[in-house]
Design a protein around this motif. Structure first.
Motif, short mmCIF file in Angstrom:
data_model
loop_
_atom_site.label_atom_id
_atom_site.label_comp_id
_atom_site.label_asym_id
_atom_site.label_seq_id
_atom_site.Cartn_x
_atom_site.Cartn_y
_atom_site.Cartn_z
N LYS A 39 0.83 -1.21 0.00
CA LYS A 39 0.00 0.00 0.00
C LYS A 39 0.87 1.26 0.00
O LYS A 39 1.90 1.31 0.68
CB LYS A 39 -0.93 -0.01 1.22
CG LYS A 39 -1.99 1.07 1.24
CD LYS A 39 -2.87 0.95 2.49
CE LYS A 39 -3.70 -0.31 2.46
NZ LYS A 39 -4.66 -0.37 3.60
N ASP A 97 -11.41 4.41 -5.32
CA ASP A 97 -11.22 3.02 -5.79
C ASP A 97 -9.89 2.47 -5.30
O ASP A 97 -9.79 1.30 -4.90
CB ASP A 97 -11.28 2.96 -7.32
CG ASP A 97 -12.68 3.19 -7.85
OD1 ASP A 97 -13.64 3.06 -7.07
OD2 ASP A 97 -12.81 3.48 -9.06
N ASP A 98 -8.84 3.31 -5.35
CA ASP A 98 -7.53 2.87 -4.88
C ASP A 98 -7.54 2.55 -3.38
O ASP A 98 -6.91 1.59 -2.93
CB ASP A 98 -6.47 3.94 -5.16
CG ASP A 98 -6.03 3.96 -6.62
OD1 ASP A 98 -6.29 2.98 -7.33
OD2 ASP A 98 -5.44 4.97 -7.04
N LEU A 102 -10.21 1.67 -1.54
CA LEU A 102 -11.00 0.46 -1.32
C LEU A 102 -10.28 -0.79 -1.83
O LEU A 102 -10.47 -1.89 -1.31
CB LEU A 102 -12.36 0.60 -2.00
CG LEU A 102 -13.26 1.73 -1.48
CD1 LEU A 102 -14.57 1.79 -2.26
CD2 LEU A 102 -13.54 1.54 0.02
N GLY A 103 -9.44 -0.61 -2.85
CA GLY A 103 -8.72 -1.75 -3.40
C GLY A 103 -7.42 -2.07 -2.69
O GLY A 103 -6.75 -3.05 -3.02
N GLU A 135 -16.58 4.42 3.44
CA GLU A 135 -16.29 3.96 2.09
C GLU A 135 -16.79 4.96 1.06
O GLU A 135 -17.14 4.60 -0.07
CB GLU A 135 -16.93 2.59 1.85
CG GLU A 135 -16.35 1.49 2.73
CD GLU A 135 -16.89 0.11 2.38
OE1 GLU A 135 -17.77 0.03 1.50
OE2 GLU A 135 -16.42 -0.88 2.97
#
Length: 615
Positions: free
Chosen positions: A460, A562-563, A565-566, A585
């Motif tokens: 991450k 999106d990044d 959450l991914g 979220e």
């Protein structure tokens, strides 16, 4: 100083490339031949993949095949940007006119080949192809062998101080003469390996691949005739050279363009080592473009094994691949190197070291060279990607007790993927090893070696922030099941992380840690060997990411969410670097708008901080 604009086996840059007044190969036939040659090449590669023994070839896919014209000029090659003149080393000892059908030639000599092969583990086999008595082509197969002797198992170590410690050196040798194999020279080679069964199996796979290539090219010659195929290869070379020169003229205005990048260390306490490139675009008295590539200001060679013999064909090959960029109508060949009129290197430098300087870890420098070439494109106003990390290498050697209670040795060579730089229109690629090569599957690792993989995923925040995010690196966590092991690790771009561009931020750094989060935790030197491991230890590898492209505040807030959450970007980094506040979220629209109202100033490049130029 070396001034190099052609190498043995290559046509000069201003050659006609065998062009005829009236081409014997029409445009339709040209495309059919191009496809047939590419299919033959792909079949050769499939044979190696399915029959090789060692993991680095079979699973990592560290192999390539190519086809050359009758003069040894690469006509169709793999998408590998570090090839130069592969046939010239053989021609120095075996003139082409003396060759016969059924001959096969072999070498791994980095210095004699002027870096066509750039560390000794890589074995090259080349065979001529004849139509009746006429020499029409050559085929090549190349692969990385697991162990060829040397200082430590695996033949590659940060500890080496000369090339003799990196295994047996094979000068250009005739391995097969008109179908008769020199078994004695093969046995000498295999005897120098700690794992001769692997060596024998890999050599059989490589030899079979070349034999298959000779048959397939002979079939093409029989179908289309030698003159037509010769002209087709000449047209493919000329087409690539013309396209690359047109792109160079578009990218680089008249004048000299410079870029500097750096690797951290050589594993012996020296560094950083700077790679300094210049590309000059000028016009001669007749008004013709001339492109001169100059690396003479690069730092001196290293005492440790990070020297890279940069074959004069490498800059043009890499730039050619960049310009061909996914165009299925084009082929990778020597047209890229031939597009440059002159390549200048300085003997005794990191990129032209004096024999017998060690070369085993040259991958660090090679990857920085490729990033620096994209830096040149960018400073000239082109649209190259940001910098990438150098793929990480881990070598674990030791003993384990099998189910029968017997002690056995093992060698685990694992190359681990990294993040690649963001592009002007897209994010960087995550978790890439190098070109088409792959990360070992978990099941393969656990079945083949005394390790258990406890974690495998994305690191991450390792991708550089930007309008387009840099690719992220990988985390791998190995539990050691061996009785004991000695670990070598190769990680670069810690002190000099991959640069971001146009407001994009630099990529994250990698690291290697033993027993993380425990009282026994120890962080390993990024380029080191002799690290002792015992049963039950945990090795945690984290690899670096690529640089970002464009201002992070210009990234779509939805893409940042999106990044997050991914698992690619943390909530904290989303707010700090991208100005996007995540609540639960979802995007906190009000807080995000307030943060993004204050647009931070940026400069051309970022490495720890924003700068106008890297020096």
């Amino acid at each position: 100083m070396l001034r190099l604009n052609e190498a043995p086996g290559e046509a000069p840059a201003n050659a006609s490339l065998s062009a005829k007044d009236k081409a014997s190969c029409d445009p339709v036939t040209l495309e059919v031949i191009r496809g047939a040659i590419r299919a033959a090449q792909a079949e050769m590669e499939a044979l190696i993949e399915r029959t090789a023994i060692s993991a680095f070839i079979r699973e990592k896919k560290d192999f390539y095949t190519s086809l050359f014209d009758a003069d040894g000029v690469m006509a169709v090659g793999s998408n590998m940007p570090v090839f130069g003149d592969m046939a010239g080393s053989i021609f120095k000892r075996f003139p082409p006119d003396t060759m016969k059908a059924g001959d096969l030639y072999w070498y791994n000599d980095c210095y004699e080949s002027t870096g066509a092969v750039s560390h000794s583990n890589d074995q090259v086999l080349i065979a001529p192809v004849f139509d009746k008595e006429r020499r029409c082509a050559f085929v090549m197969s190349w692969a990385h062998f697991a162990d060829i002797g040397g200082l430590r198992p695996g033949s590659i170590s940060p500890d080496t101080t000369d090339i003799f410690q990196e295994g047996i050196i094979i000068p250009a040798t005739k391995l097969i003469e008109e179908g008769r194999t020199n078994e004695a020279v093969l046995e000498i080679f295999h005897r120098n390996s700690r794992y001769p069964d692997q060596s024998r199996g890999d050599m059989r796979a490589l030899m079979a691949s070349v034999e298959l290539g000779v048959k397939r090219v002979a079939d093409i010659l029989a179908r289309f005739d030698a003159e037509t195929v010769e002209d087709a290869l000449a047209q493919l070379l000329a087409r690539t050279r013309r396209l690359v020169r047109e792109k160079l003229a578009e990218t680089f205005p008249i004048g000299t363009h410079r870029f500097t990048d750096a690797i951290d260390s050589d594993g012996h306490g020296n560094g950083p080592f700077r790679i300094r490139f210049a590309l000059t675009h000028e016009r001669d008295a007749e008004g013709e473009d001339r492109f001169i590539f100059d690396a003479t200001e690069t730092d001196d060679q290293s005492p440790g094994p990070v020297n890279f013999i940069m074959n004069p064909g490498v800059p043009g090959m890499a730039l050619g691949l960049y310009y061909l960029g996914g165009d299925a109508r084009q082929v990778c060949n020597a047209g890229g190197p031939l597009a440059l009129d002159e390549v200048r290197l300085r003997q005794g430098s990191l990129l032209a070291p004096n024999f017998p300087a060690p070369l085993g870890m040259r991958g660090l420098t090679m990857m920085r060279v490729l990033a620096a070439l994209m830096g040149l494109v960018n400073v000239a106003g082109g649209k190259g990607p940001a910098a990438h990390s150098a793929y990480v290498i881990m070598l674990m050697r030791g003993t384990f007790t099998d189910e029968a209670g017997e002690k056995k040795g093992f060698l685990l060579s694992d190359g681990v993927g990294v993040g690649y730089g963001a592009r002007p229109t897209a994010d960087g690629i995550d978790a890439v090893y190098f070109v088409a090569q792959e990360n070992y599957p978990v099941e393969f690792l656990e079945l083949g070696y005394p390790v258990r993989l406890r974690a495998y995923g994305i690191v991450k925040d390792s991708g550089g922030a930007g309008k387009f995010r840099g690719g992220c690196g990988i985390i791998r966590e190995y539990e050691i099941l061996a009785d004991q092991a000695v670990l070598a690790v190769r990680i670069d771009s810690v002190k000099n992380p991959p640069w971001g561009i146009a407001g994009g931020m630099c990529g994250g750094a990698g690291r290697a840690v033993i027993n993380p989060g425990t009282p026994e935790q120890r962080v390993l030197a990024p380029l080191s060997d002799g690290n002792l491991l015992k049963r039950g230890d945990i090795l945690r590898l984290e690899t670096g990411g690529g640089g970002g492209h464009g201002h992070p505040y210009d990234r779509r807030a939805e893409a940042v969410l999106d990044d997050v959450l991914g698992g690619f970007v943390s909530v904290e980094a989303a707010a700090k670097h991208y100005g996007v506040v995540i609540a639960g979220e979802a995007i906190d629209e009000t807080a995000t708008a307030a943060r993004r109202a204050r647009h931070p100033a940026v400069r051309a490049f970022h490495r720890h901080e924003y700068v106008d130029a890297l020096v």
